[in-house]
Design a protein around this motif. Structure first.
Motif, PDB file in Angstrom:
ATOM      1  N   ASP A 384       0.817  -1.299   0.211  1.00 54.06           N
ATOM      2  CA  ASP A 384      -0.221   0.008  -0.050  1.00 54.06           C
ATOM      3  C   ASP A 384       0.665   1.264  -0.087  1.00 54.06           C
ATOM      4  O   ASP A 384       0.467   2.347  -0.707  1.00 54.06           O
ATOM      5  CB  ASP A 384      -0.907   0.003   1.383  1.00 54.06           C
ATOM      6  CG  ASP A 384      -2.189  -0.916   0.781  1.00 54.06           C
ATOM      7  OD1 ASP A 384      -2.452  -1.235  -0.337  1.00 54.06           O
ATOM      8  OD2 ASP A 384      -2.899  -1.136   1.855  1.00 54.06           O
ATOM      9  N   CYS A 385       1.950   1.250   0.744  1.00 59.72           N
ATOM     10  CA  CYS A 385       2.809   2.486   0.815  1.00 59.72           C
ATOM     11  C   CYS A 385       3.854   2.664  -0.094  1.00 59.72           C
ATOM     12  O   CYS A 385       4.549   3.602  -0.377  1.00 59.72           O
ATOM     13  CB  CYS A 385       3.627   2.647   2.227  1.00 59.72           C
ATOM     14  SG  CYS A 385       4.786   1.308   2.208  1.00 59.72           S
ATOM     15  N   GLY A 460       6.288   3.533   7.749  1.00 59.00           N
ATOM     16  CA  GLY A 460       6.236   2.942   6.329  1.00 59.00           C
ATOM     17  C   GLY A 460       7.700   2.825   5.822  1.00 59.00           C
ATOM     18  O   GLY A 460       8.593   3.774   6.095  1.00 59.00           O
TER      19      GLY A 460
END
Length: 531
Positions: A384-385, A460
């Motif tokens: 996602d990051c 992240g």
């Protein structure tokens, strides 16, 4: 007159300082070795008996055998210590040395007995003579003209040593695997059973700390990240990865409920999108590319050539691509499934099981479904990051490559100019580092250890990955500076010798990356690309 006085001064100096000092060669040894020390008279530079003066190391060793004779004290004191516990008895040290030698000899004998080698002893005779000896099935004849070998191996000997020949074939196979790895751009060989590499994080005290955090009714996620940053014990890695990736909630009583629901959701996704008779053209192209890439992941590892494993990877990658239409499937994402798959497979079969010999068909259908669904959800959370790395034209990776270039230019101008002067562009080697998150540069168990830190990064790992790549490049600085042409630099950068790396190497790498991030992350001027 001055020379005479200098000579007298020198003689006086050595005369005044000629006292017997432990560890210094004795005067007798300087005059002629053991013979002179024994009282022999040396005339004309020769020892009686016609032998030349002995200057061997053995004679020197005998002359300084009193190196540890520091007086009447029977103890050797370790330099720089005053603690009485640091005084070591000479008798004890001597007996310990003898035990070590004895153990070494017995071990060497056992090793020699277990090898398929033919012992050959050659007796050198006088001038004009020749000697021969036969050991096993090899006859060796030596003369002054050269060495002649006559090999006579009987069928009986072949039968007796057949198991050992099979062992040799196994060694040859390993050499083939090493040659396979030698090609530029090849991914690292799979090493799943490297217990040595995992000992760094397997200490019992760390295991207890993880247990206390994970069994708390409400998980302290910050404490878990801090503890995981330096590595996660193998037995705790699967559940810790689920929590760090955000797949599991911090509440202990809700975890089983969430797991059951998410695993059921994945089954529905597979039924809805994968097991269908008709797909549109885009979906069909996506599946076709995945179907081509999956068998190529680790062609030299039997685990990934199993049909069940490949089908599992195809479903994971296809469903992920369908759920992320902005990026879709990009080559390289298949490598990012592997660490999750291995961690959850290890959890199912046991921490001590050798995965290279594991047969997925031996697991129950429920176990395989758990491995597949958990790998999918953790992969989704993990990416996602960094999803901008896989959108059209992969702009996120291009930006990070430019940032890496600016960072190295600021940190190590010499290395940067060396690469630039030989025509090496950062995109040519670091694109794969960013795209595959170093999975093709490191052994798999090292990648898993690195991802312990990635998942534990509080903000992240997208930013931290940049500094890991910078530290990774700087690690090879000396080798890179020794290469003097484009071809040599690219061969090294595409095939870095990390096959023997362990967890400790990754620990040093992430520590250096943290230092670089701490130094430069708050000074963003160096990350501004030049127009």
């Amino acid at each position: 007159m001055s020379s005479s006085s200098s000579s007298d001064a020198g003689s006086s100096f050595w005369k005044n300082n000629s006292g017997r000092i432990p560890g210094r060669p004795t005067a007798a040894s300087r005059m002629g070795g053991p013979a002179a020390a024994a009282g022999g008279v040396v005339r004309g530079g020769a020892i009686p008996g016609g032998a030349s003066s002995s200057n061997s190391f053995q004679d020197y060793q005998e002359s300084v055998s009193d190196a540890w004779d520091l007086g009447d004290d029977e103890f050797c004191i370790i330099s720089g210590t005053v603690d009485p516990a640091a005084r070591i008895s000479k008798k004890v040290s001597h007996s310990a040395a003898l035990n070590v030698i004895k153990t070494h000899r017995s071990g060497s004998s056992g090793d020699r007995a277990g090898r398929l080698t033919t012992e050959v002893s050659v007796h050198r005779g006088s001038v004009g003579g020749a000697a021969s000896t036969v050991t096993g099935t090899m006859t060796v004849v030596e003369s002054l003209d050269g060495l002649k070998i006559d090999r006579t191996v009987t069928e009986k000997a072949l039968t007796q040593h057949q198991p050992k020949y099979e062992a040799i074939n196994h060694v040859n196979e390993n050499r083939y695997r090493q040659r396979f790895h030698a090609y530029p751009g090849r991914p690292q060989l799979l090493k799943l059973s490297s217990n040595v590499a995992s000992k760094d994080v397997e200490c019992e005290s760390k295991y207890e700390k993880f247990t206390n955090i994970l069994e708390a009714p409400l998980l302290n996620l910050i404490a878990l990240k801090e503890l995981s940053w330096s590595g996660i014990p193998r037995r705790m890695r699967a559940v810790t990865w689920r929590l760090l990736s955000g797949y599991l909630p911090t509440s202990l009583e809700r975890r089983n409920t969430v797991l059951e629901r998410k695993r059921a959701d994945y089954k529905k996704l597979v039924q809805q999108y994968f097991h269908v008779d008709s797909r549109d053209e885009i979906q069909q192209d996506t599946y076709r590319q995945i179907h081509i890439d999956v068998p190529r992941m680790n062609p030299h590892v039997s685990l990934f050539q199993q049909k069940l494993v490949q089908e599992m990877f195809e479903r994971i990658l296809f469903i992920w691509a369908i759920r992320h239409p902005a990026s879709g499937y990009v080559q390289g994402i298949n490598d990012l499934v592997t660490p999750f798959f291995i961690v959850f497979l290890q959890e199912s079969v046991g921490a001590e099981k050798d995965l290279e010999q594991c047969q997925l068909g031996d697991l129950s259908l429920e176990q395989r479904d758990i491995i597949e669904s958990d790998s999918f959800w953790c992969l989704s959370k993990f990416l996602d990051c960094i999803q901008d790395n896989y959108i059209f034209a992969q702009l996120g990776i291009q930006e990070k490559v430019n940032q890496l270039k600016e960072l190295i230019q600021r940190i190590d101008g010499t290395l940067h100019r060396h690469l630039q002067s030989h025509g090496v562009d950062y995109l040519q080697f670091s694109f794969r580092w960013m795209n595959n998150l170093l999975t093709r540069e490191l052994p798999l168990y090292c990648t898993i250890r690195l991802w312990d830190t990635y998942l534990a990064e509080s903000d992240g790992f997208a930013v931290f990955q940049l500094y890991v790549c910078a530290a990774f490049l700087l690690h090879w600085r000396e080798q890179l500076l020794q290469e003097k042409d484009f071809q040599g630099l690219m061969l090294l950068l595409q095939n870095l010798p990390t096959h023997s790396w362990m967890d400790s190497h990754i620990g040093v790498l992430v520590a250096e990356a943290f230092r670089l991030k701490f130094t430069y992350a708050d000074t963003p001027k160096h990350l501004e690309g030049k127009s």
